[in-house]
Design an enzyme around this catalytic site. Structure first.
Site, PDB file in Angstrom:
ATOM      1  N   ASP A  64      36.396  39.541  24.892  1.00 43.46           N
ATOM      2  CA  ASP A  64      35.335  38.618  24.476  1.00 43.46           C
ATOM      3  C   ASP A  64      35.943  37.305  23.981  1.00 43.46           C
ATOM      4  OD1 ASP A  64      36.226  40.458  22.516  1.00 43.46           O
ATOM      5  OD2 ASP A  64      34.490  40.126  21.231  1.00 43.46           O
ATOM      6  N   ASP A  85      38.327  41.289  36.860  1.00 38.75           N
ATOM      7  CA  ASP A  85      37.236  40.839  37.719  1.00 38.75           C
ATOM      8  C   ASP A  85      36.486  39.696  37.042  1.00 38.75           C
ATOM      9  OD1 ASP A  85      35.284  40.957  39.852  1.00 38.75           O
ATOM     10  OD2 ASP A  85      33.945  41.957  38.429  1.00 38.75           O
ATOM     11  N   ASP A  89      37.252  35.365  37.703  1.00 43.57           N
ATOM     12  CA  ASP A  89      36.151  34.528  38.190  1.00 43.57           C
ATOM     13  C   ASP A  89      35.851  33.388  37.231  1.00 43.57           C
ATOM     14  OD1 ASP A  89      35.708  35.538  40.668  1.00 43.57           O
ATOM     15  OD2 ASP A  89      33.936  36.706  40.170  1.00 43.57           O
ATOM     16  N   LYS A 125      40.273  45.452  25.065  1.00 47.80           N
ATOM     17  CA  LYS A 125      39.211  45.602  24.070  1.00 47.80           C
ATOM     18  C   LYS A 125      39.628  46.794  23.222  1.00 47.80           C
ATOM     19  CE  LYS A 125      35.124  44.711  22.302  1.00 47.80           C
ATOM     20  NZ  LYS A 125      34.744  43.460  21.619  1.00 47.80           N
ATOM     21  N   TYR A 136      36.638  51.253  37.940  1.00 44.82           N
ATOM     22  CA  TYR A 136      36.263  51.130  39.351  1.00 44.82           C
ATOM     23  C   TYR A 136      36.424  52.454  40.089  1.00 44.82           C
ATOM     24  CZ  TYR A 136      35.703  46.058  39.622  1.00 44.82           C
ATOM     25  OH  TYR A 136      35.245  44.777  39.485  1.00 44.82           O
TER      26      TYR A 136
HETATM   27  C1  IPM Z   1      34.121  43.914  16.391  1.00 43.05           C
HETATM   28  C2  IPM Z   1      33.679  44.403  17.729  1.00 43.05           C
HETATM   29  C3  IPM Z   1      33.690  45.908  17.746  1.00 43.05           C
HETATM   30  C4  IPM Z   1      32.313  43.827  18.115  1.00 43.05           C
HETATM   31  C5  IPM Z   1      31.851  44.299  19.484  1.00 43.05           C
HETATM   32  O1  IPM Z   1      32.626  44.389  20.419  1.00 43.05           O
HETATM   33  O2  IPM Z   1      30.656  44.582  19.614  1.00 43.05           O
HETATM   34  C6  IPM Z   1      32.233  42.299  18.134  1.00 43.05           C
HETATM   35  O3  IPM Z   1      33.027  41.754  19.129  1.00 43.05           O
HETATM   36  C7  IPM Z   1      30.794  41.894  18.350  1.00 43.05           C
HETATM   37  O4  IPM Z   1      30.458  41.384  19.423  1.00 43.05           O
HETATM   38  O5  IPM Z   1      29.967  42.106  17.448  1.00 43.05           O
HETATM   39  C1  IPM Z   2      32.974  42.940  45.635  1.00 42.34           C
HETATM   40  C2  IPM Z   2      33.448  43.503  44.333  1.00 42.34           C
HETATM   41  C3  IPM Z   2      33.490  44.999  44.404  1.00 42.34           C
HETATM   42  C4  IPM Z   2      34.780  42.894  43.914  1.00 42.34           C
HETATM   43  C5  IPM Z   2      35.245  43.451  42.586  1.00 42.34           C
HETATM   44  O1  IPM Z   2      34.467  43.624  41.640  1.00 42.34           O
HETATM   45  O2  IPM Z   2      36.447  43.699  42.464  1.00 42.34           O
HETATM   46  C6  IPM Z   2      34.800  41.368  43.794  1.00 42.34           C
HETATM   47  O3  IPM Z   2      33.970  40.924  42.762  1.00 42.34           O
HETATM   48  C7  IPM Z   2      36.210  40.913  43.551  1.00 42.34           C
HETATM   49  O4  IPM Z   2      36.519  40.455  42.441  1.00 42.34           O
HETATM   50  O5  IPM Z   2      37.034  41.022  44.471  1.00 42.34           O
END
Ligand code: IPM
Ligand code: IPM
Lengths: 360, 360
Positions: free
Chosen positions: B225, B249, B253, B193, B143
């Site tokens: 992920d 973020d 959510d 990650k 950010y």
């Molecule tokens: C293993 C990892 C590096 C890979 C990625 O992050 O792309 C996996 O999560 C995927 O989505 O194929």
């Molecule tokens: C508005 C945006 C910049 C903000 C963020 O990404 O942090 C919002 O999504 C949050 O989570 O407060």
């Protein structure tokens, strides 16, 4: 027609589901008069054990000589304590993506008729079904951007990664998303964080420009945080989701989990020559490896994607997909897709492969 | 005790839910003998309309003079076409976070007893409930990392952002997560990650080091992920989730949406002096603004967080939370939390505020 395929079965359930994919491929080869030559190479944990690194030179050379890579899955507890860079997943997949410039990752995920109860979503939401194609950029962004590293000392020591996208990288993946949408429900949802990231501002701009060439396709933009939420409430309203590398990693996994049946999902990672790597979306599942219960469908569907995208054998690809549908629609399923009271009807890995091969 | 609070109600439903929070605050002030002085300032879209920018100097000065900021919500269709940097949300929130170094963002989210049906999760999953505290680093990472921008021309034009974390930044937020876990179910799940990002490798390392001081708290690491997926299957197994800015973020959510009742969720953004900004997790909801149907609970709970964290008035904070629980447990609810057949029992924004104020 004659082709070379590099088979990288890998670890965990990789080898056993790969065996079923080969079984099914044998049938389509006969039926469609294809001549595919397979060469097996070590990759991932088994390659670490046998050769000291997750992507040995011989494997890379073998892939270079092939028309496509059929990939199983890599990783397992045995190699989890290695430094991140040397681990099977990251040490094999990222270099393969980089080396062959496999910039285009397609991850289709749909809720299969009759398997709605597998979805972790509320029944009224899953009842509406969904069918999303995640188009993920795979060789750019924060995965490969330089500089990446560490500097400084003590409390001030810091690490840094660079997210980087060029117009060229964005427009080529955007084009693929729009073209895919044309063959589907004609809607592209481009995922970004343009309220924070400079890369996303450029991303949004280039996607808008590409969209001009596809007036028949609807385009909408959504922030990654909001996408994560909306997929939970109304997954049926998404068609093609166009994502950068990191956001695609996160969203495609969320969507895969929303189907509740990762054992059915496959993915294609391709470059601009049509060369590609095809693999199941799930992992190596070491906990069930060797038990003969893993679902081979994702691996079998990966073979279909390979036939379609790299070998350009659409008829053979569709034949596999139809055979898989036949199995699923007849309730011919591995255990993880059955509710506990029906678990006794579970088919084994080999039975699934046999059924699908016979249905070709 | 005497305090200064800067009230930034903002756009959409902001002003109307803020009015209810003020109503409730009036009661706790009387009951706990507090003297809080409120000064209102424009922020977001209304500030753009009145002063030409989303965070006018007067607003910033007012916040500097206060002990805490009680924030409503900003944004709406009227300002959506502005360049990203000038839009209400990003143009007000990011500078406020940066200016006051509000590095610590707490986003509690739990599935409220009796409101399980609101969750988009399958009923057997939501029946198990969940109660997650997302601890998000809020002034670092991608950010605010420099450089951020664009360079080059034509097809080679590119944009770049920098993700950057220092040991100091990671350890101070990690400490907060562990301390919070001590008062809860004693488990921290650190999200990263580390198989791709240098920042995540440092993150994981520093979190491990901090963990040594909290032997009573269990620590686990999870890739972003995978976190996105596991939250869908087993949200009840998470307690405190410790996240960098971007991952927080996204995850906070997702978790908020999993409750299905965003109108109940509030968040605290604080710096090391205890100064903070307190706001509802939902947005400005322009579609329902001015109708008197918005749920004021998130705003009221933001006031409770303010009392607890910035004004150190724990008893007053708990009194508000108890009053809110009383309303929810008696089925005293705004319309969006009621199934359609019960919609006629919906309480208005003001009725909710009255009930909660009376219950103090
Ligand atoms: C293993 C990892 C590096 C890979 C990625 O992050 O792309 C996996 O999560 C995927 O989505 O194929
Ligand atoms: C508005 C945006 C910049 C903000 C963020 O990404 O942090 C919002 O999504 C949050 O989570 O407060």
């Amino acid at each position: 027609m004659s082709y070379q395929v590099a088979v990288l079965a890998g670890d965990g359930i990789g080898p056993e589901v790969m065996a079923e994919a080969r079984k099914v491929l044998r049938e389509v080869e006969a039926r469609f008069d294809l001549n595919i030559e397979y060469t097996q190479y070590d990759v991932g944990g088994i390659a670490i054990d046998n050769h000291g690194c997750p992507l040995p030179d011989a494997t890379l050379k073998g892939c270079e000589a092939a028309d496509a890579i059929l990939f199983g899955s890599v990783g397992g507890p045995k190699w989890e304590k290695l430094p991140p860079n040397e681990q099977p997943e990251r040490g094999a997949l990222l270099p393969l993506r980089g080396h062959f410039e496999l910039f285009c990752n397609l991850r289709p995920a749909k809720l299969h008729d009759g398997l709605e109860h597998m979805s972790p979503l509320r029944s009224d939401i899953s009842a509406r079904g969904f069918d999303v194609l995640c188009v993920r950029e795979l060789t750019g962004g924060i995965y490969f951007g330089k500089p990446k590293g560490r500097q400084g000392e003590g409390d001030n020591e810091e690490a840094f990664d660079t997210m980087r996208y060029s117009r060229r990288e964005i427009s080529r993946i955007a084009r693929i998303a729009f073209e895919a949408a044309r063959g589907r429900r004609k809607k592209v949802t481009s995922v970004d964080k343009a309220n924070v990231l400079a890369c996303s501002v450029l991303w949004r701009q280039v996607v808008e420009e590409v969209a001009v060439d596809f007036p028949d396709v609807e385009l909408e933009h959504i922030y990654i945080d909001n996408a994560t939420m909306q997929l939970l409430r109304r997954p049926d309203e998404f068609d093609v989701m166009l994502c950068s590398n990191l956001f695609g990693d996160i969203l495609s996994d969320e969507i895969a989990m929303l189907t509740g049946s990762m054992g059915l999902l496959s993915s294609a990672s391709m470059n601009s020559t049509g060369f590609g790597l095809f693999e199941p979306a799930g992992g190596s599942a070491p906990d069930i490896a060797g038990k003969g219960i893993a679902n081979p469908v994702a691996q079998i569907l990966s073979a279909a994607l390979m036939l379609r995208h790299s070998l350009k054998q659409e008829a053979a690809a569709s034949a596999i997909e139809r055979a898989v549908s036949k199995a699923l629609n007849s309730g011919y399923l591995t255990g993880e897709l059955l509710s506990s009271d029906k678990r006794s009807q579970a088919k084994s890995t080999a039975e699934m492969g046999d059924f699908i091969a016979n249905a070709i």
